[in-house]
Design an enzyme around this catalytic site. Structure first.
Site, short mmCIF file in Angstrom:
data_model
loop_
_atom_site.label_atom_id
_atom_site.label_comp_id
_atom_site.label_asym_id
_atom_site.label_seq_id
_atom_site.Cartn_x
_atom_site.Cartn_y
_atom_site.Cartn_z
N LYS A 11 -60.39 -17.32 61.10
CA LYS A 11 -61.24 -17.64 59.95
C LYS A 11 -61.00 -16.70 58.76
O LYS A 11 -60.41 -15.62 58.91
CB LYS A 11 -62.71 -17.61 60.39
CG LYS A 11 -63.07 -18.68 61.42
CD LYS A 11 -64.56 -18.66 61.75
CE LYS A 11 -64.94 -19.75 62.73
NZ LYS A 11 -66.40 -19.77 63.02
N TYR A 51 -65.97 -29.71 60.35
CA TYR A 51 -67.23 -29.27 60.96
C TYR A 51 -68.34 -30.33 60.87
O TYR A 51 -69.52 -29.99 61.00
CB TYR A 51 -67.69 -27.97 60.30
CG TYR A 51 -67.06 -26.73 60.91
CD1 TYR A 51 -67.31 -26.36 62.24
CD2 TYR A 51 -66.22 -25.91 60.18
CE1 TYR A 51 -66.74 -25.23 62.80
CE2 TYR A 51 -65.64 -24.76 60.74
CZ TYR A 51 -65.92 -24.44 62.05
OH TYR A 51 -65.37 -23.32 62.62
N ARG A 87 -62.26 -19.44 74.93
CA ARG A 87 -63.66 -19.15 74.64
C ARG A 87 -64.04 -17.76 75.19
O ARG A 87 -64.84 -17.04 74.58
CB ARG A 87 -64.58 -20.23 75.24
CG ARG A 87 -64.37 -21.66 74.71
CD ARG A 87 -64.85 -21.91 73.31
NE ARG A 87 -66.18 -21.43 73.07
CZ ARG A 87 -66.89 -21.72 71.97
NH1 ARG A 87 -66.39 -22.52 71.03
NH2 ARG A 87 -68.07 -21.23 71.78
N ASN A 114 -67.45 -14.99 61.93
CA ASN A 114 -67.18 -14.50 63.28
C ASN A 114 -65.72 -14.65 63.71
O ASN A 114 -65.42 -14.78 64.89
CB ASN A 114 -68.16 -15.13 64.28
CG ASN A 114 -68.05 -16.65 64.30
OD1 ASN A 114 -67.23 -17.21 63.61
ND2 ASN A 114 -68.87 -17.28 65.11
N HIS A 117 -62.46 -19.67 65.50
CA HIS A 117 -63.00 -20.93 66.05
C HIS A 117 -62.18 -21.28 67.28
O HIS A 117 -60.97 -21.05 67.30
CB HIS A 117 -62.86 -22.07 65.03
CG HIS A 117 -63.07 -23.43 65.65
ND1 HIS A 117 -64.31 -23.99 65.80
CD2 HIS A 117 -62.19 -24.31 66.23
CE1 HIS A 117 -64.20 -25.16 66.43
NE2 HIS A 117 -62.91 -25.38 66.70
N GLU A 128 -59.42 -32.05 67.61
CA GLU A 128 -59.22 -30.96 66.64
C GLU A 128 -57.73 -30.65 66.46
O GLU A 128 -57.30 -30.33 65.35
CB GLU A 128 -59.99 -29.72 67.09
CG GLU A 128 -61.50 -29.92 66.97
CD GLU A 128 -62.32 -28.73 67.45
OE1 GLU A 128 -63.55 -28.81 67.37
OE2 GLU A 128 -61.73 -27.71 67.88
P1 ADP Z 1 -68.81 -21.56 68.23
O1 ADP Z 1 -67.92 -21.28 67.04
O2 ADP Z 1 -69.01 -20.35 69.10
O3 ADP Z 1 -68.39 -22.78 69.02
P2 ADP Z 1 -70.94 -23.24 67.09
O4 ADP Z 1 -70.05 -24.41 67.38
O5 ADP Z 1 -72.34 -23.28 67.59
O6 ADP Z 1 -70.29 -21.87 67.63
O7 ADP Z 1 -71.02 -22.99 65.51
C1 ADP Z 1 -69.88 -23.18 64.70
C2 ADP Z 1 -69.81 -22.04 63.71
O8 ADP Z 1 -70.93 -22.12 62.82
C3 ADP Z 1 -69.89 -20.63 64.30
O9 ADP Z 1 -68.68 -20.17 64.84
C4 ADP Z 1 -70.34 -19.83 63.10
O10 ADP Z 1 -69.26 -19.57 62.20
C5 ADP Z 1 -71.31 -20.81 62.43
N1 ADP Z 1 -72.69 -20.56 62.88
C6 ADP Z 1 -73.22 -20.87 64.08
N2 ADP Z 1 -74.52 -20.49 64.16
C7 ADP Z 1 -74.82 -19.95 62.96
C8 ADP Z 1 -76.00 -19.36 62.39
N3 ADP Z 1 -77.13 -19.28 63.09
N4 ADP Z 1 -75.94 -18.90 61.11
C9 ADP Z 1 -74.79 -18.98 60.39
N5 ADP Z 1 -73.64 -19.52 60.86
C10 ADP Z 1 -73.64 -19.99 62.13
MG MG Z 2 -68.28 -24.78 68.43
#
Ligand code: ADP
Ligand code: MG
Length: 140
Positions: A11, A51, A87, A114, A117, A128
């Site tokens: 990212k 997304y 993961r 974070n 992805h 994807e």
């Molecule tokens: P992951 O990436 O671990 O699969 P999710 O699919 O739940 O997590 O969420 C997609 C992305 O959205 C996350 O990686 C993060 O960048 C963002 N995200 C998720 N939860 C939050 C939150 N509470 N506040 C801000 N951004 C978030």
């Molecule tokens: Mg996800």
């Protein structure tokens, strides 16, 4: 366990801090092979489409804006149980909850920024991967 492929994205928070190589080293050390990789600067429309599954979540607008803010590196990782293994290497969504040694523990700035992805299931991995890559670009 079968050989799988999964979609990974490094990212903008990580590309900005020049962490692509350090993150790729963690994938390779875990036995994941990078079988396709390219650097892109997503448009807001492209990030929004990728997304779309999160479009009703409160953080959707912020997430799309972030993902289109600076370049990303999209890649396909291959290996035994690659979807779950990736993961594991990534760590929990919120870096505060991520295990030691994971990418998100070591590099993520926040739950939103974070660093990586990763696809979460075989069906989403397939969708994807085809969002970003043609079959000719996957070189196993
Ligand atoms: P992951 O990436 O671990 O699969 P999710 O699919 O739940 O997590 O969420 C997609 C992305 O959205 C996350 O990686 C993060 O960048 C963002 N995200 C998720 N939860 C939050 C939150 N509470 N506040 C801000 N951004 C978030
Ligand atoms: Mg996800």
């Amino acid at each position: 366990m079968a050989i799988e492929r999964t979609l990974s994205i490094i990212k903008p928070d990580a590309t900005r801090r020049n962490l692509t190589g350090k993150i790729n080293a963690k994938f390779e050390e875990a036995g994941l092979r990078i079988v396709a990789q390219k650097r892109l600067h997503l448009s807001t429309a492209q990030a929004g489409k990728f997304y779309e599954v999160h479009k009703d979540r409160p953080f959707y607008g912020e997430l799309v804006e972030f993902m289109a803010s600076e370049p990303v590196v999209v890649q396909v990782l291959e290996g035994e149980g690659a979807i779950a293994k990736n993961r594991e290497v990534m760590g929990a969504t919120n870096p505060a909850n991520a295990d030691a040694g994971t990418i998100r523990k070591d590099f993520a700035l926040s739950v939103g920024e974070n660093s990586v992805h990763g696809s979460d299931a075989p069906e989403t991995a397939k969708e994807e991967i085809s969002f970003f890559f043609s079959g000719l670009e996957l070189v196993g």
